[in-house]
Design an enzyme around this catalytic site. Sequence first.
Site, PDB file in Angstrom:
ATOM      1  N   LEU A  79       0.587  -1.316  -0.014  1.00 45.00           N
ATOM      2  CA  LEU A  79      -0.101  -0.244   0.012  1.00 45.00           C
ATOM      3  C   LEU A  79       0.809   1.227   0.013  1.00 45.00           C
ATOM      4  CD1 LEU A  79      -2.681  -1.610   2.383  1.00 45.00           C
ATOM      5  CD2 LEU A  79      -3.114  -1.046  -0.033  1.00 45.00           C
ATOM      6  N   ASN A 105      -9.858   5.318  -3.600  1.00 42.97           N
ATOM      7  CA  ASN A 105      -9.609   4.166  -2.814  1.00 42.97           C
ATOM      8  C   ASN A 105      -8.970   4.373  -1.614  1.00 42.97           C
ATOM      9  OD1 ASN A 105      -8.150   1.655  -2.035  1.00 42.97           O
ATOM     10  ND2 ASN A 105      -9.650   0.961  -3.458  1.00 42.97           N
ATOM     11  N   CYS A 136      -7.656  -4.643   4.785  1.00 44.33           N
ATOM     12  CA  CYS A 136      -6.428  -4.204   5.514  1.00 44.33           C
ATOM     13  C   CYS A 136      -6.564  -4.605   6.944  1.00 44.33           C
ATOM     14  CB  CYS A 136      -6.387  -2.736   5.705  1.00 44.33           C
ATOM     15  SG  CYS A 136      -6.332  -1.772   3.921  1.00 44.33           S
TER      16      CYS A 136
HETATM   17  C1  LIG Z   1      -0.354  -3.979  -8.199  1.00 46.23           C
HETATM   18  C2  LIG Z   1      -1.474  -4.092  -7.291  1.00 46.23           C
HETATM   19  C3  LIG Z   1      -1.870  -3.010  -6.662  1.00 46.23           C
HETATM   20  C4  LIG Z   1      -2.823  -3.048  -6.140  1.00 46.23           C
HETATM   21  N1  LIG Z   1      -3.390  -2.003  -5.298  1.00 46.23           N
HETATM   22  C5  LIG Z   1      -4.452  -1.984  -4.453  1.00 46.23           C
HETATM   23  C6  LIG Z   1      -4.789  -0.884  -3.888  1.00 46.23           C
HETATM   24  O1  LIG Z   1      -4.342   0.014  -3.363  1.00 46.23           O
HETATM   25  N2  LIG Z   1      -6.242  -0.932  -3.108  1.00 46.23           N
HETATM   26  C7  LIG Z   1      -7.168  -1.786  -3.697  1.00 46.23           C
HETATM   27  O2  LIG Z   1      -8.479  -1.697  -3.335  1.00 46.23           O
HETATM   28  N3  LIG Z   1      -6.919  -2.867  -4.475  1.00 46.23           N
HETATM   29  C8  LIG Z   1      -5.860  -2.985  -4.990  1.00 46.23           C
HETATM   30  N4  LIG Z   1      -5.324  -3.865  -5.887  1.00 46.23           N
HETATM   31  C9  LIG Z   1      -6.432  -5.177  -6.205  1.00 46.23           C
HETATM   32  C10 LIG Z   1      -7.004  -4.561  -7.542  1.00 46.23           C
HETATM   33  O3  LIG Z   1      -7.658  -3.331  -7.566  1.00 46.23           O
HETATM   34  C11 LIG Z   1      -8.102  -5.964  -7.908  1.00 46.23           C
HETATM   35  O4  LIG Z   1      -9.170  -5.721  -7.059  1.00 46.23           O
HETATM   36  C12 LIG Z   1      -7.498  -7.124  -8.113  1.00 46.23           C
HETATM   37  O5  LIG Z   1      -6.264  -7.100  -8.721  1.00 46.23           O
HETATM   38  C13 LIG Z   1      -7.991  -8.007  -8.891  1.00 46.23           C
HETATM   39  O6  LIG Z   1      -8.461  -7.590 -10.174  1.00 46.23           O
HETATM   40  P1  LIG Z   1      -7.435  -8.046 -11.458  1.00 46.23           P
HETATM   41  O7  LIG Z   1      -7.543  -9.453 -11.539  1.00 46.23           O
HETATM   42  O8  LIG Z   1      -8.468  -7.377 -12.749  1.00 46.23           O
HETATM   43  O9  LIG Z   1      -6.401  -7.378 -11.231  1.00 46.23           O
HETATM   44  C14 LIG Z   1      -4.200  -3.937  -6.326  1.00 46.23           C
HETATM   45  C15 LIG Z   1      -3.705  -5.161  -7.410  1.00 46.23           C
HETATM   46  C16 LIG Z   1      -2.435  -5.236  -7.875  1.00 46.23           C
HETATM   47  C17 LIG Z   1      -2.110  -6.345  -9.020  1.00 46.23           C
END
Ligand SMILES: Cc1cc2nc3c(=O)[nH]c(=O)nc-3n(C[C@H](O)[C@H](O)[C@H](O)COP(=O)(O)O)c2cc1C
Lengths: 310, 261
Positions: A79, A105, A136
Amino acid sequence: MGSEMKDVDLRVSIGSLNLKNPVMTASGTFGYAREFEPYVNLNRLGGVVVKGISLEPRAGNPPPRIVETSCGMLNAIGLENVGVERFISEKMESLQGIDVPVLVNILGDTLDEYREIAKCLNGVPGVAGIEVNISCPNVKKGGVAFGTVPEMAASVTTAVKENSSVPVIVKLSPNVTDITLIARAVEDAGADAVSLINTLIGMAIDHRSRRPQLANVIGGLSGPAIKPVALRMVYQVAQAVSIPVIGIGGIESTEDVLEFMLAGATAVQIGTANFVNPRASEEAVDGLARYVAEQEMDSIRELIGGLILS
Amino acid sequence: MSQFQEKTQIIRIERLTTDIIRLTLESSRIVSTAKPGQFVMIRTGNGKDPLLRRPFSISQIANGKYFQILFKVVGRGTALLAHCREGESLSVLGPLGSGFRIHSNGPNCLVGGGMGIAPLLFLGKTMARQCSAPPLVVLGARNREELAPLVDDFAELGLSVHPATDDGSFGHHGLVTDVLKNLGLGDDCMTYVCGPHLMMTAVHLFCKDRGYGCQVSMETAMACGMGACLGCIVPLEEGGYGHACSDGPVFDAKELLWEVK
Ligand SMILES: Cc1cc2nc3c(=O)[nH]c(=O)nc-3n(C[C@H](O)[C@H](O)[C@H](O)COP(=O)(O)O)c2cc1C
Ligand SMILES: Cc1cc2nc3c(=O)[nH]c(=O)nc-3n(C[C@H](O)[C@H](O)[C@H](O)COP(=O)(O)OP(=O)(O)OC[C@H]3O[C@@H](n4cnc5c(N)ncnc54)[C@H](O)[C@@H]3O)c2cc1C
Ligand code: FES
């Protein structure tokens, strides 16, 4: 797209938030949006969700933070973010002038932090909605994730809702036994919508060095590998709540968006796919427009929850 | 920002050794803005696995539309690239990152190890044109087979190369830092370094000791290459992290935190 697409109705609503189309980008995978300007016309997207913001800046976890796995990746970014103050003065400032709803977010270690950050963001020009990351750990409750206990998820929702004048979306963790219990709890606490899924907790080991591949040992799995789990959870949650559901998890293409909408999603977010194809979000908007035209539908909304079971 | 996502055609494939390959790709847009030290992200397959793009330094540009990458097969992505054919297309994102900051007056020294030699060729060629004096070039690799073809590329630019190999089969038997010590570099020398982490650490310490400038090109795992995932961090001297894809890959070595054992 060509002018023939102009009349296609792709609009959807998340509470009082009206989107041009259902395609948003997922938090942590789209930076603060401007990074994608060389590739994407941001104004064509339904919405953008920026990187998770905390009250104070966070440096994040040590490297290695990411590792590729079969059809997906694990991340333990920890984060990393600039903190709410700099976010408002620099990042929100740089987003002025784009014609697309920006959802912020947010995350915290304590209920108070969630409350404070919601207050800081309240009334900031350009903030169209808040997405609450409840995956978290709650430091006051021994590090149990807020999103895994219905009562804790509900109290975070209330804390943010009481201090926000824009729609509040609660982002659900899939790392629970029954995600519908959490979804109902946050709906009862006043959430305007839920988004799901956040990453699935996973792990990768290098057998040669006998070490974990992430410095943090465990991390969040994302990408096409998690799509079936995400679809199942969206399907279950859409039946359990009456607020809009935003589908997330492994979405790469127009076809993926259609599947999530059939499962009950009103809108979707594209995450990891942005890394592979920075144009994935805009291409999905084009694809949806073509689909609605070809199917001669009045609106994309006809698709929501349209799964045929028999 | 001038970055592009392009389908680029493979114009030429050269196998320098059994596992070191040079691809010539065509994209006038990428070439038009590329600077030495920048890199591209390449999709090595069309499917979902391997999912992520792989980063490669731009090793050479030519005729306003061709660029080259030089790579070694180390895993699945590079193995797939090694099986491409001329005429096929690859999806390329770039040019990405900050490049080397060229010191146009002072004495310059390029120090490369293994595949880290790749970006230095583009840099050497640019310097040969822009700088008052040609750079010194020190290159290291495991053996003659791996190093000789790369040394030839620099020789074609008219640059004299000081080679070093681990097995002594070509040039100095030993480390590039041994060679550097004996070169008699000028006082306000700037070094441009890319190679294995241990080598870059040693060159950084050498430069710090002598008061030379030192720019290093850092290699980390990368998912996006454009500042979005925050996966590509390198620890900074002042605390916290820099991002190799957007703050780098080229950093002033003094700004980084080096683990010295
Ligand atoms: C590198 C990375 C950083 C992420 N950072 C956050 C974040 O700061 N806050 C959050 O709620 N989700 C975060 N996520 C989760 C994504 O928003 C998403 O929910 C998750 O990756 C599933 O979707 P996807 O398969 O399309 O990536 C992050 C995902 C990745 C891969
Ligand atoms: C900015 C930047 C520029 C780069 N430029 C070049 C370049 O010009 N030429 C080049 O050959 N490579 C370059 N690399 C490294 C290159 O990106 C990796 O070698 C590549 O991603 C490996 O992909 P893969 O799928 O074949 O290996 P993976 O399947 O990802 O990895 C296979 C195994 O190889 C190991 N491995 C990964 N990278 C390396 C490596 N570099 N050397 C040895 N072992 C490794 C992994 O730890 C793993 O155990 C660069 C990296 C960065 C960050
Ligand atoms: S590789 Fe994604 S931020 Fe650097």
